[in-house]
Scaffold this active site. Structure first.
Site, PDB file in Angstrom:
ATOM      1  N   ASN A  15       0.865  -1.174   0.000  1.00 48.47           N
ATOM      2  CA  ASN A  15       0.000   0.000   0.000  1.00 48.47           C
ATOM      3  C   ASN A  15       0.905   1.229   0.000  1.00 48.47           C
ATOM      4  OD1 ASN A  15      -1.784   2.052   0.489  1.00 48.47           O
ATOM      5  ND2 ASN A  15      -2.361   1.389   2.549  1.00 48.47           N
ATOM      6  N   LYS A  65       0.157   4.261  -0.243  1.00 42.24           N
ATOM      7  CA  LYS A  65      -0.458   5.452   0.366  1.00 42.24           C
ATOM      8  C   LYS A  65      -0.215   6.678  -0.541  1.00 42.24           C
ATOM      9  CE  LYS A  65      -0.105   3.190   4.805  1.00 42.24           C
ATOM     10  NZ  LYS A  65       0.026   3.293   6.258  1.00 42.24           N
ATOM     11  N   HIS A 105      -9.269   1.034   5.174  1.00 44.62           N
ATOM     12  CA  HIS A 105      -7.980   1.281   5.838  1.00 44.62           C
ATOM     13  C   HIS A 105      -8.196   2.226   7.031  1.00 44.62           C
ATOM     14  CE1 HIS A 105      -3.911   2.567   6.619  1.00 44.62           C
ATOM     15  NE2 HIS A 105      -3.521   1.467   5.992  1.00 44.62           N
ATOM     16  N   GLU A 109      -6.639   4.686   8.029  1.00 44.70           N
ATOM     17  CA  GLU A 109      -6.491   6.113   7.705  1.00 44.70           C
ATOM     18  C   GLU A 109      -7.763   6.662   7.062  1.00 44.70           C
ATOM     19  OE1 GLU A 109      -2.815   5.550   5.592  1.00 44.70           O
ATOM     20  OE2 GLU A 109      -1.913   4.944   7.489  1.00 44.70           O
TER      21      GLU A 109
HETATM   22  P1  13P Z   1       3.333   0.443   7.633  1.00 44.15           P
HETATM   23  O1  13P Z   1       3.842  -0.839   7.009  1.00 44.15           O
HETATM   24  O2  13P Z   1       4.036   1.657   7.117  1.00 44.15           O
HETATM   25  O3  13P Z   1       3.279   0.349   9.118  1.00 44.15           O
HETATM   26  O4  13P Z   1       1.818   0.617   7.128  1.00 44.15           O
HETATM   27  C1  13P Z   1       0.944  -0.454   7.187  1.00 44.15           C
HETATM   28  C2  13P Z   1      -0.281  -0.111   6.447  1.00 44.15           C
HETATM   29  O5  13P Z   1      -1.011   0.778   6.840  1.00 44.15           O
HETATM   30  C3  13P Z   1      -0.545  -0.825   5.197  1.00 44.15           C
HETATM   31  O6  13P Z   1      -1.834  -0.577   4.744  1.00 44.15           O
END
Ligand code: 13P
Length: 249
Positions: A9, A11, A94, A96
């Site tokens: 991901n 982001k 997710h 977020e």
């Molecule tokens: P990290 O691997 O940066 O902790 O993020 C995990 C995540 O939110 C994947 O969707």
């Protein structure tokens, strides 16, 4: 059949050019190292079309989708737009999206349904915040998230779901869940699915772990019987680290 999956991901990271370069490196490695592990990348919306063109052995996912089919929803991206650029997966729910953009269980239930109807495979995320774990209600929190968004599905629909358990306190913090904590929750999730959808669908379900997963801890996390792979954030942005995690299987 249950699959081992490593999904990246990205982001809100990478320019289009950086994203194409990253995807090209991952695609090259995966094409040269055939294995039973399914590798997926989830770039930003703007990159999907071009990144998709360099992927042949790696799956393409979005990070989100609209809960509406089409129309006057400025700034939203529909499931048919996603399938039109050959995305096969959509990350839904997710943490977020839940915490920053206020996506509720009801909205996520709509997204899951609409994604399935379009032929996308939802990667449905669930997970508790630190306060909830410290209050020992983490199982209840995850159960509610899953019940509200996934228990409305038919067994046929559910057979296309991937679940990602991402404890919020482990995301981007460098503090991963211990292998025992991950296994405990994944086993709980599988039992929950068994109680609703039966043994066969529960057994076939891929449950991914996400939260500070990196090459150095992926092996011990993936070694657990109910941890079928990972949803990787930060470590998916460097081909070398992401490949290191794929190699943990
Ligand atoms: P990290 O691997 O940066 O902790 O993020 C995990 C995540 O939110 C994947 O969707």
């Amino acid at each position: 059949m249950r699959k081992n999956i490593v999904a990246g991901n990205w982001k809100m990271n990478t320019t289009l050019q950086e994203g194409i370069a990253l995807a090209t490196s991952v695609e090259k490695w995966v094409s040269e190292h055939p294995s039973k592990v399914k590798v997926i990348v989830a770039p930003p919306f703007t990159h999907l079309s071009d990144v998709g063109k360099v992927l042949h052995h790696v799956g393409l996912s979005s990070q989100n989708c609209s809960s509406e089919v089409s129309g006057a929803y400025t700034g939203e991206v529909s499931v048919s737009m996603l399938t039109s650029v050959n995305a096969a997966y959509a990350i839904i729910g997710h943490s977020e999206r839940r915490s920053i953009y206020g996506e509720t269980d009801a909205i996520l239930a709509k997204k899951v349904k609409i994604a399935l109807q379009a032929g996308l495979t939802p990667i449905f995320c669930c997970g508790e915040i630190l306060k909830e774990r410290e209050s020992n209600i983490h199982f209840d929190v995850v159960r509610k998230q899953i019940e509200e968004a996934l228990f409305i599905l038919t067994p046929e629909e559910f057979s296309h779901i991937i679940i990602a358990y991402e404890p919020v306190w482990a995301i981007g913090t460098g503090v991963n869940a211990t292998p025992a904590q991950a296994q405990e929750m994944h086993q709980y999730i599988r039992k929950l699915i068994l109680s609703k959808f039966g043994a066969s669908l529960a057994d076939d379900l891929s449950i991914l772990y996400g939260g500070s997963c990196k090459p150095s801890n992926a092996h011990e996390l993936f070694a657990n019987p109910d941890v079928d792979g990972g949803l990787i954030g930060g470590a998916s942005l460097k081909a070398e680290d992401f490949i290191g995690i794929i190699q943990a299987f």
